[in-house]
Enzyme design. Structure first.
Site, short mmCIF file in Angstrom:
data_model
loop_
_atom_site.label_atom_id
_atom_site.label_comp_id
_atom_site.label_asym_id
_atom_site.label_seq_id
_atom_site.Cartn_x
_atom_site.Cartn_y
_atom_site.Cartn_z
N ASP A 17 0.87 -1.16 0.00
CA ASP A 17 0.00 0.00 0.00
C ASP A 17 0.92 1.23 0.00
O ASP A 17 2.11 1.12 0.29
CB ASP A 17 -0.89 -0.04 1.24
CG ASP A 17 -1.80 1.16 1.35
OD1 ASP A 17 -2.44 1.52 0.35
OD2 ASP A 17 -1.88 1.76 2.44
N ASP B 14 -0.19 5.11 0.92
CA ASP B 14 -0.43 6.15 1.92
C ASP B 14 -0.41 5.57 3.34
O ASP B 14 -1.11 4.60 3.64
CB ASP B 14 -1.77 6.83 1.65
CG ASP B 14 -1.80 7.49 0.28
OD1 ASP B 14 -0.76 8.05 -0.11
OD2 ASP B 14 -2.84 7.43 -0.38
N ASP C 219 -1.26 -0.38 6.12
CA ASP C 219 -1.56 0.23 7.42
C ASP C 219 -3.03 0.14 7.79
O ASP C 219 -3.40 0.44 8.93
CB ASP C 219 -1.19 1.72 7.38
CG ASP C 219 -2.19 2.51 6.54
OD1 ASP C 219 -2.95 3.31 7.11
OD2 ASP C 219 -2.23 2.33 5.32
#
Length: 224
Positions: free
Chosen positions: A7, A9, A183
């Site tokens: 991922d 961001d 995250d």
């Protein structure tokens, strides 16, 4: 071969590149700061809560891109990279990427943010493969403000990964191992199907889920 997916961001970047792009446009007077800023903040809160309608958000973001003349848009993106992204690239994230690349792993970033914003970020990180939300473009190649295909979020990340691998005559099961670093609890559908899910700088919901599953959790940096 091994597969390593990331991922973007708050996983490889300590910021949300899409939200910060909107803030950048506000600071430079490209959009109405009050109106745009309020909607941008609302969408960001919905994303964090897991209630975001990805198509609604993406067409808000892409509509903003479509309203800016193409030459100005390109210049703004270069300025955004210099002012916002390059200063926050973190050595720990780059080291993690290089560890996989040095072993010869097939490495890709898969992000819910649109390709226009994220393509130069992936290039700056040295990652040649990017799976991102695709803006629709007209016959001249200009962004129309609509989304092409399905969003790269939630289960959509699994769908995009499957299509990308199929284009290379591969499927997930062909890899000796598959890592995915994220995250967010929004990425649980993809985390659940790889062999090595890694909760990376995880939010509270993903921390809880990862602990219940016995997944490794790592912190590369503090989020901004």
């Amino acid at each position: 071969m091994h597969l390593a997916l990331f991922d973007l961001d708050h996983t490889l970047l300590p910021i949300d590149s899409d939200y910060e792009w909107g803030q950048f446009l506000c600071r430079h007077g490209i959009v109405d700061a009050e109106q745009f800023g309020r909607r941008n903040a609302d969408f960001f809160a919905q994303y964090q809560a897991g209630t975001l309608d990805p198509v609604e958000y993406l067409e808000f973001a892409l509509g903003t891109l479509a309203a800016i003349p193409p030459q100005q848009l390109q210049a703004l993106r270069e300025q955004y990279m210099e002012e916002v992204i390059l200063p926050v690239l973190h050595p720990a994230a780059v080291r993690l990427l290089r560890q996989h690349q040095d072993k010869g792993d097939l490495t890709a970033i898969i992000t819910a943010t649109n390709r226009f914003v994220t393509e130069p970020i992936a290039a700056a990180l040295g990652v040649p493969h990017l799976l991102a939300a695709e803006p629709e473009r007209d016959a001249s190649g200009n962004i129309t403000g609509k989304l092409s295909g399905v969003p790269t979020s939630g289960k959509g990340k699994v769908t995009h990964l499957q299509h990308w691998l199929a284009a290379q005559n591969k499927q997930l099961a062909d890899f000796a191992s598959s890592h995915f670093y994220s995250d967010s609890h929004n990425d649980i559908p993809l985390l659940d199907v790889v062999t090595h899910p890694v909760a990376t700088n995880p939010n509270a919901k993903l921390q809880q889920y990862a602990a219940a599953k016995g997944w490794p959790q790592i912190t590369l940096f503090e989020k901004q």
